[in-house]
Design a protein around this motif. Structure first.
Motif, PDB file in Angstrom:
ATOM      1  N   VAL A 295       0.836  -1.198   0.000  1.00  0.00           N
ATOM      2  CA  VAL A 295       0.000   0.000   0.000  1.00  0.00           C
ATOM      3  C   VAL A 295       0.874   1.253   0.000  1.00  0.00           C
ATOM      4  O   VAL A 295       1.711   1.428   0.883  1.00  0.00           O
ATOM      5  CB  VAL A 295      -0.931   0.024   1.232  1.00  0.00           C
ATOM      6  CG1 VAL A 295      -1.790   1.287   1.236  1.00  0.00           C
ATOM      7  CG2 VAL A 295      -1.810  -1.220   1.269  1.00  0.00           C
ATOM      8  N   ASP A 296       0.666   2.114  -0.981  1.00  0.00           N
ATOM      9  CA  ASP A 296       1.398   3.386  -1.040  1.00  0.00           C
ATOM     10  C   ASP A 296       0.573   4.446  -0.328  1.00  0.00           C
ATOM     11  O   ASP A 296      -0.315   5.062  -0.905  1.00  0.00           O
ATOM     12  CB  ASP A 296       1.655   3.794  -2.493  1.00  0.00           C
ATOM     13  CG  ASP A 296       2.746   4.850  -2.606  1.00  0.00           C
ATOM     14  OD1 ASP A 296       2.997   5.540  -1.593  1.00  0.00           O
ATOM     15  OD2 ASP A 296       3.342   4.988  -3.687  1.00  0.00           O
ATOM     16  N   ALA A 297       0.876   4.645   0.972  1.00  0.00           N
ATOM     17  CA  ALA A 297       0.144   5.633   1.773  1.00  0.00           C
ATOM     18  C   ALA A 297       0.915   6.935   1.905  1.00  0.00           C
ATOM     19  O   ALA A 297       0.557   7.784   2.723  1.00  0.00           O
ATOM     20  CB  ALA A 297      -0.161   5.055   3.154  1.00  0.00           C
ATOM     21  N   ASN A 298       1.960   7.088   1.108  1.00  0.00           N
ATOM     22  CA  ASN A 298       2.691   8.351   1.086  1.00  0.00           C
ATOM     23  C   ASN A 298       2.009   9.242   0.056  1.00  0.00           C
ATOM     24  O   ASN A 298       2.358   9.241  -1.130  1.00  0.00           O
ATOM     25  CB  ASN A 298       4.158   8.118   0.718  1.00  0.00           C
ATOM     26  CG  ASN A 298       5.010   9.353   0.920  1.00  0.00           C
ATOM     27  OD1 ASN A 298       4.495  10.471   0.981  1.00  0.00           O
ATOM     28  ND2 ASN A 298       6.310   9.154   1.028  1.00  0.00           N
ATOM     29  N   LEU A 299       1.026   9.992   0.514  1.00  0.00           N
ATOM     30  CA  LEU A 299       0.184  10.761  -0.399  1.00  0.00           C
ATOM     31  C   LEU A 299       0.816  12.080  -0.843  1.00  0.00           C
ATOM     32  O   LEU A 299       0.189  12.856  -1.548  1.00  0.00           O
ATOM     33  CB  LEU A 299      -1.184  11.027   0.256  1.00  0.00           C
ATOM     34  CG  LEU A 299      -1.991   9.788   0.650  1.00  0.00           C
ATOM     35  CD1 LEU A 299      -3.371  10.193   1.145  1.00  0.00           C
ATOM     36  CD2 LEU A 299      -2.111   8.803  -0.502  1.00  0.00           C
ATOM     37  N   ARG A 300       2.044  12.315  -0.421  1.00  0.00           N
ATOM     38  CA  ARG A 300       2.743  13.521  -0.858  1.00  0.00           C
ATOM     39  C   ARG A 300       3.766  13.221  -1.945  1.00  0.00           C
ATOM     40  O   ARG A 300       3.843  13.910  -2.951  1.00  0.00           O
ATOM     41  CB  ARG A 300       3.420  14.185   0.341  1.00  0.00           C
ATOM     42  CG  ARG A 300       2.425  14.764   1.345  1.00  0.00           C
ATOM     43  CD  ARG A 300       3.130  15.326   2.562  1.00  0.00           C
ATOM     44  NE  ARG A 300       2.188  15.965   3.490  1.00  0.00           N
ATOM     45  CZ  ARG A 300       1.520  15.313   4.419  1.00  0.00           C
ATOM     46  NH1 ARG A 300       1.652  13.997   4.537  1.00  0.00           N
ATOM     47  NH2 ARG A 300       0.686  15.959   5.231  1.00  0.00           N
ATOM     48  N   THR A 301       4.548  12.188  -1.742  1.00  0.00           N
ATOM     49  CA  THR A 301       5.568  11.814  -2.742  1.00  0.00           C
ATOM     50  C   THR A 301       5.526  10.306  -2.980  1.00  0.00           C
ATOM     51  O   THR A 301       6.420   9.583  -2.555  1.00  0.00           O
ATOM     52  CB  THR A 301       6.981  12.236  -2.269  1.00  0.00           C
ATOM     53  OG1 THR A 301       7.219  11.692  -0.951  1.00  0.00           O
ATOM     54  CG2 THR A 301       7.114  13.747  -2.238  1.00  0.00           C
TER      55      THR A 301
ATOM     56  N   ILE B  47       2.503  -1.349   4.418  1.00  0.00           N
ATOM     57  CA  ILE B  47       2.140   0.047   4.157  1.00  0.00           C
ATOM     58  C   ILE B  47       3.386   0.920   4.126  1.00  0.00           C
ATOM     59  O   ILE B  47       4.160   0.935   5.084  1.00  0.00           O
ATOM     60  CB  ILE B  47       1.172   0.566   5.234  1.00  0.00           C
ATOM     61  CG1 ILE B  47      -0.093  -0.305   5.295  1.00  0.00           C
ATOM     62  CG2 ILE B  47       0.808   2.024   4.967  1.00  0.00           C
ATOM     63  CD1 ILE B  47      -1.009   0.024   6.467  1.00  0.00           C
ATOM     64  N   ASP B  48       3.570   1.642   3.039  1.00  0.00           N
ATOM     65  CA  ASP B  48       4.657   2.603   2.918  1.00  0.00           C
ATOM     66  C   ASP B  48       4.116   3.963   3.344  1.00  0.00           C
ATOM     67  O   ASP B  48       3.184   4.497   2.739  1.00  0.00           O
ATOM     68  CB  ASP B  48       5.156   2.644   1.468  1.00  0.00           C
ATOM     69  CG  ASP B  48       6.286   3.645   1.263  1.00  0.00           C
ATOM     70  OD1 ASP B  48       7.027   3.890   2.229  1.00  0.00           O
ATOM     71  OD2 ASP B  48       6.422   4.161   0.144  1.00  0.00           O
ATOM     72  N   SER B  49       4.695   4.538   4.419  1.00  0.00           N
ATOM     73  CA  SER B  49       4.154   5.789   4.957  1.00  0.00           C
ATOM     74  C   SER B  49       5.110   6.957   4.747  1.00  0.00           C
ATOM     75  O   SER B  49       6.293   6.755   4.466  1.00  0.00           O
ATOM     76  CB  SER B  49       3.872   5.631   6.460  1.00  0.00           C
ATOM     77  OG  SER B  49       4.983   6.027   7.235  1.00  0.00           O
ATOM     78  N   PRO B  50       4.627   8.179   4.921  1.00  0.00           N
ATOM     79  CA  PRO B  50       5.505   9.352   4.854  1.00  0.00           C
ATOM     80  C   PRO B  50       6.517   9.321   6.006  1.00  0.00           C
ATOM     81  O   PRO B  50       6.307   8.621   7.004  1.00  0.00           O
ATOM     82  CB  PRO B  50       4.541  10.532   5.000  1.00  0.00           C
ATOM     83  CG  PRO B  50       3.201   9.982   4.670  1.00  0.00           C
ATOM     84  CD  PRO B  50       3.226   8.563   5.111  1.00  0.00           C
ATOM     85  N   PRO B  51       7.611  10.077   5.906  1.00  0.00           N
ATOM     86  CA  PRO B  51       8.623  10.084   6.961  1.00  0.00           C
ATOM     87  C   PRO B  51       8.061  10.583   8.294  1.00  0.00           C
ATOM     88  O   PRO B  51       7.300  11.552   8.347  1.00  0.00           O
ATOM     89  CB  PRO B  51       9.701  11.029   6.418  1.00  0.00           C
ATOM     90  CG  PRO B  51       9.036  11.831   5.356  1.00  0.00           C
ATOM     91  CD  PRO B  51       7.995  10.943   4.768  1.00  0.00           C
ATOM     92  N   LEU B  52       8.452   9.907   9.357  1.00  0.00           N
ATOM     93  CA  LEU B  52       7.893  10.186  10.680  1.00  0.00           C
ATOM     94  C   LEU B  52       8.393  11.491  11.281  1.00  0.00           C
ATOM     95  O   LEU B  52       7.730  12.080  12.140  1.00  0.00           O
ATOM     96  CB  LEU B  52       8.223   9.023  11.622  1.00  0.00           C
ATOM     97  CG  LEU B  52       7.450   7.730  11.349  1.00  0.00           C
ATOM     98  CD1 LEU B  52       8.127   6.554  12.015  1.00  0.00           C
ATOM     99  CD2 LEU B  52       6.014   7.855  11.830  1.00  0.00           C
ATOM    100  N   ASN B  53       9.551  11.938  10.877  1.00  0.00           N
ATOM    101  CA  ASN B  53      10.132  13.152  11.443  1.00  0.00           C
ATOM    102  C   ASN B  53       9.527  14.418  10.831  1.00  0.00           C
ATOM    103  O   ASN B  53       9.798  15.518  11.294  1.00  0.00           O
ATOM    104  CB  ASN B  53      11.655  13.153  11.249  1.00  0.00           C
ATOM    105  CG  ASN B  53      12.367  13.984  12.298  1.00  0.00           C
ATOM    106  OD1 ASN B  53      11.841  14.211  13.384  1.00  0.00           O
ATOM    107  ND2 ASN B  53      13.564  14.435  11.991  1.00  0.00           N
ATOM    108  N   THR B  54       8.732  14.225   9.772  1.00  0.00           N
ATOM    109  CA  THR B  54       8.211  15.369   9.025  1.00  0.00           C
ATOM    110  C   THR B  54       6.696  15.507   9.124  1.00  0.00           C
ATOM    111  O   THR B  54       6.170  16.614   9.228  1.00  0.00           O
ATOM    112  CB  THR B  54       8.595  15.242   7.534  1.00  0.00           C
ATOM    113  OG1 THR B  54       9.989  14.930   7.434  1.00  0.00           O
ATOM    114  CG2 THR B  54       8.334  16.536   6.787  1.00  0.00           C
TER     115      THR B  54
END
Length: 223
Positions: free
Chosen positions: A74-80, A154-161
């Motif tokens: 699952v591509d849950a990185n909805l920004r990049t 699930i691939d998520s956006p970076p946690l630090n951002t």
């Protein structure tokens, strides 16, 4: 590039060492004996550019090649979003679309190769895309993924951002942190780990990316 089972060009090109280390990773998460084995794992980088999407795609591919059950990436990185390019498929009609409409979640997923590997790409992006992650429908879609597939990565956006990863992590069984060798700061990693634990999110472990082996045991204990 190798062609996967559905004629798409895979750009992962796993060497033998990487494949062995990835197999050990997915075995430790999904294939260990226990009363409640993990079935949904989130992969998150500490910072952007840590190579999280690549690690997540590798894990899904190796897992699918070693189990009979179905695997959904699952591509849950909805920004990049980055996962479709690894498999030579399009990004349209994916997760974001499923959060704005009805229909079975499997209808939004693309079948890859091997035959038991599926990709739920990011889908059409819009101004409300990130807000969709923190919605009741997102919870419902993850619950649906659990019913439809044996394993979900699930691939998520970076946690630090972004906060998306914490929200998604609460819907998963646990999180794999992806660190970049000689780049990810220890202080940032410890802060992210503390935030995850405060949110009652299990940390499966960490992968030190851009090296040929996983992070040493001594560093696991630091998290």
């Amino acid at each position: 590039s190798d062609l996967n089972g559905n004629g798409h060009a895979s750009r992962l090109n796993l060497d033998r060492v990487t494949e062995q280390e990835t197999l050990r990773l997915v075995q430790s998460i999904f294939l260990t004996a226990g009363a409640n084995p993990s079935r949904v794992a989130m992969f998150s980088g500490i910072d952007s550019g840590n190579g999280c999407s690549h690690v997540c795609a590798q894990a899904a591919t190796v897992l699918a090649g070693n189990v009979a059950g179905s695997v959904c990436l699952v591509d849950a990185n909805l920004r990049t979003p980055a996962l479709p390019e690894f498999f030579g498929v399009t990004n349209h009609h994916g997760l974001a679309d499923s959060l704005r409409s009805t229909g079975a979640i499997r209808n939004f997923a693309k079948k890859l190769g091997p035959d038991n590997l599926w990709l739920l790409s990011c889908g059409l992006l819009a101004a409300d895309s990130s807000a969709l992650i923190n919605s009741e429908l997102m919870k419902a879609r993850v619950a649906e993924l659990r019913k439809e597939f044996d394993y979900v990565l699930i691939d998520s956006p970076p946690l630090n951002t972004y906060s998306d990863g914490v929200i998604l992590g609460q819907l998963a069984d646990g999180v794999v942190l992806v660190l970049e060798a000689n780049a990810t700061r220890r202080e940032a990693t410890l802060k992210v780990a503390a935030n995850l634990r405060a949110a009652h999110i299990k940390i499966f472990g960490a992968v030190l990316n851009k090296r040929t082996f996983a992070i040493p045991e001594a560093l696991y204990r630091m998290l």
